[in-house]
Design an enzyme around this catalytic site. Structure first.
Site, mmCIF file in Angstrom:
data_model
loop_
_atom_site.group_PDB
_atom_site.id
_atom_site.type_symbol
_atom_site.label_atom_id
_atom_site.label_comp_id
_atom_site.label_asym_id
_atom_site.label_seq_id
_atom_site.Cartn_x
_atom_site.Cartn_y
_atom_site.Cartn_z
ATOM 1 N N ARG A 197 -9.650 1.285 9.575
ATOM 2 C CA ARG A 197 -9.159 -0.049 9.936
ATOM 3 C C ARG A 197 -10.241 -0.900 10.580
ATOM 4 O O ARG A 197 -10.001 -2.044 10.913
ATOM 5 C CB ARG A 197 -8.036 0.070 10.961
ATOM 6 C CG ARG A 197 -6.693 0.517 10.428
ATOM 7 C CD ARG A 197 -6.011 -0.593 9.659
ATOM 8 N NE ARG A 197 -4.685 -0.929 10.104
ATOM 9 C CZ ARG A 197 -3.580 -0.287 9.790
ATOM 10 N NH1 ARG A 197 -3.615 0.781 9.047
ATOM 11 N NH2 ARG A 197 -2.412 -0.717 10.205
ATOM 12 N N ARG A 201 -0.521 -8.897 13.347
ATOM 13 C CA ARG A 201 -1.140 -7.842 12.535
ATOM 14 C C ARG A 201 -2.085 -8.449 11.494
ATOM 15 O O ARG A 201 -3.128 -7.876 11.177
ATOM 16 C CB ARG A 201 -0.058 -6.999 11.834
ATOM 17 C CG ARG A 201 0.681 -6.090 12.812
ATOM 18 C CD ARG A 201 1.953 -5.524 12.207
ATOM 19 N NE ARG A 201 1.730 -4.551 11.158
ATOM 20 C CZ ARG A 201 2.649 -4.189 10.269
ATOM 21 N NH1 ARG A 201 3.861 -4.733 10.302
ATOM 22 N NH2 ARG A 201 2.382 -3.290 9.359
ATOM 23 N N ARG A 246 11.353 -2.449 10.987
ATOM 24 C CA ARG A 246 10.373 -1.843 11.897
ATOM 25 C C ARG A 246 10.041 -2.831 13.006
ATOM 26 O O ARG A 246 9.921 -4.029 12.753
ATOM 27 C CB ARG A 246 9.086 -1.514 11.116
ATOM 28 C CG ARG A 246 9.089 -0.135 10.526
ATOM 29 C CD ARG A 246 7.963 0.089 9.540
ATOM 30 N NE ARG A 246 6.657 -0.389 9.985
ATOM 31 C CZ ARG A 246 5.549 -0.269 9.251
ATOM 32 N NH1 ARG A 246 5.599 0.302 8.052
ATOM 33 N NH2 ARG A 246 4.396 -0.709 9.684
ATOM 34 N N LYS A 281 0.831 -1.211 0.000
ATOM 35 C CA LYS A 281 0.000 0.000 0.000
ATOM 36 C C LYS A 281 0.866 1.261 0.000
ATOM 37 O O LYS A 281 0.581 2.195 -0.739
ATOM 38 C CB LYS A 281 -0.923 0.030 1.228
ATOM 39 C CG LYS A 281 -1.955 -1.094 1.251
ATOM 40 C CD LYS A 281 -3.038 -0.842 2.291
ATOM 41 C CE LYS A 281 -2.526 -0.816 3.718
ATOM 42 N NZ LYS A 281 -1.957 -2.092 4.189
ATOM 43 N N ARG A 329 11.573 -6.813 4.899
ATOM 44 C CA ARG A 329 11.414 -5.394 4.587
ATOM 45 C C ARG A 329 12.331 -4.561 5.487
ATOM 46 O O ARG A 329 12.465 -4.826 6.667
ATOM 47 C CB ARG A 329 9.958 -4.979 4.823
ATOM 48 C CG ARG A 329 9.691 -3.508 4.634
ATOM 49 C CD ARG A 329 8.236 -3.247 4.340
ATOM 50 N NE ARG A 329 7.444 -3.098 5.550
ATOM 51 C CZ ARG A 329 6.175 -2.672 5.550
ATOM 52 N NH1 ARG A 329 5.573 -2.408 4.412
ATOM 53 N NH2 ARG A 329 5.517 -2.571 6.672
HETATM 54 P P1 AMP Z 1 0.569 0.836 9.078
HETATM 55 O O1 AMP Z 1 1.852 1.524 8.719
HETATM 56 O O2 AMP Z 1 -0.626 1.401 8.361
HETATM 57 O O3 AMP Z 1 0.659 -0.665 8.969
HETATM 58 O O4 AMP Z 1 0.302 1.156 10.630
HETATM 59 C C1 AMP Z 1 1.219 0.752 11.631
HETATM 60 C C2 AMP Z 1 0.496 0.621 12.959
HETATM 61 O O5 AMP Z 1 -0.095 1.888 13.318
HETATM 62 C C3 AMP Z 1 -0.689 -0.355 12.976
HETATM 63 O O6 AMP Z 1 -0.276 -1.702 13.196
HETATM 64 C C4 AMP Z 1 -1.526 0.199 14.124
HETATM 65 O O7 AMP Z 1 -0.963 -0.148 15.384
HETATM 66 C C5 AMP Z 1 -1.355 1.696 13.951
HETATM 67 N N1 AMP Z 1 -2.405 2.263 13.065
HETATM 68 C C6 AMP Z 1 -2.231 2.852 11.844
HETATM 69 N N2 AMP Z 1 -3.402 3.267 11.338
HETATM 70 C C7 AMP Z 1 -4.348 2.932 12.255
HETATM 71 C C8 AMP Z 1 -5.761 3.072 12.318
HETATM 72 N N3 AMP Z 1 -6.458 3.614 11.319
HETATM 73 N N4 AMP Z 1 -6.399 2.622 13.438
HETATM 74 C C9 AMP Z 1 -5.720 2.074 14.458
HETATM 75 N N5 AMP Z 1 -4.386 1.878 14.454
HETATM 76 C C10 AMP Z 1 -3.694 2.305 13.375
#
Ligand code: AMP
Length: 216
Positions: free
Chosen positions: A90, A174, A163, A15, A130
């Site tokens: 989410r 996740r 990360r 994404k 990654r």
């Molecule tokens: P991402 O980079 O989008 O995978 O986000 C990394 C982490 O940030 C996720 O595993 C969540 O812990 C948190 N996170 C990001 N966006 C959201 C969201 N819309 N709602 C809740 N947690 C989020």
């Protein structure tokens, strides 16, 4: 062309990579809630302090932490002609918030979700390999897209990092969260006839070409 886009798909579906390409092509801002939260963690702000432990466990931060961020961000003038939302919504409650905010701005009719679908085992393989640049955000894969110099960013030479939430156990957590909480969001958009899907396997360029076809 559709220019109010919600990007959906499991963590590691590509994404972030596609979001950059789409937002450049469509000239719309790329809004990543994950990036906003990581920046808050880096700055050690109150938001960052509250989010860090939850993020490290691979869980979702509470909806209330993000609601004002989303309302404020989508109200800025650069979103008037489109946006690319990456990482939000989410869950169903966040989808309802998004629908409400967009309806208030009279843009909900133009919003579509684009899902990038990738099987779980492929995701686990991708994410454990990654590496991300903490400085400029560039993303590499040590097997399929390695940096030129070992472990350093091609663009800014910063040391690349795995990360915390890309460790294998966290990736599996996740994915569980994705299937339980975020997959219903696909249904939310599908029920409203706002769901598009592309397969997220193959080269980034080919996936991008498939996305452009869908957004026409
Ligand atoms: P991402 O980079 O989008 O995978 O986000 C990394 C982490 O940030 C996720 O595993 C969540 O812990 C948190 N996170 C990001 N966006 C959201 C969201 N819309 N709602 C809740 N947690 C989020």
């Amino acid at each position: 062309m559709i220019s109010f886009i919600v990007l959906l798909g499991p963590p590691g579906a590509g994404k972030g990579t596609q979001a950059k390409m789409i937002s450049e092509k469509a000239c719309v801002p790329h809004i990543s809630t994950g990036d906003i939260l990581r920046e808050a963690v880096r700055k050690d702000s109150p938001l960052g302090r509250e989010a860090k432990a939850v993020m490290d466990r691979g869980e979702l931060v509470s909806d209330s932490l993000l609601v004002n961020i989303i309302i404020e961000r989508l109200s800025r003038s650069d979103c008037a002609n489109g946006f690319l939302l990456d990482g939000y919504p989410r869950n169903i409650s966040q989808s309802q918030t998004l629908e409400k905010v967009c309806s208030e701005h009279n843009i909900w009719d133009k919003v579509y979700a684009l899902e990038i679908s990738v099987p779980d085992e492929e995701i686990v393989d991708r994410l454990k390999n990654r590496r991300s640049c903490p400085s400029c955000g560039a993303v590499y894969n040590i097997v399929s897209n390695p940096p030129k110099q070992d472990a350093a960013c091609d663009g800014c030479s910063t040391k690349l990092q795995l990360r915390d939430d890309d460790r294998e156990e966290t990736v599996r957590q996740r994915l569980t969260v994705y299937h339980e909480r975020t997959e219903p969001v696909v249904g939310y958009f599908a029920e409203r006839k706002k769901h598009l899907v592309v397969k997220g396997e193959g080269s980034p360029e080919n996936i991008f070409a498939a996305i452009m076809e869908k957004l026409k």
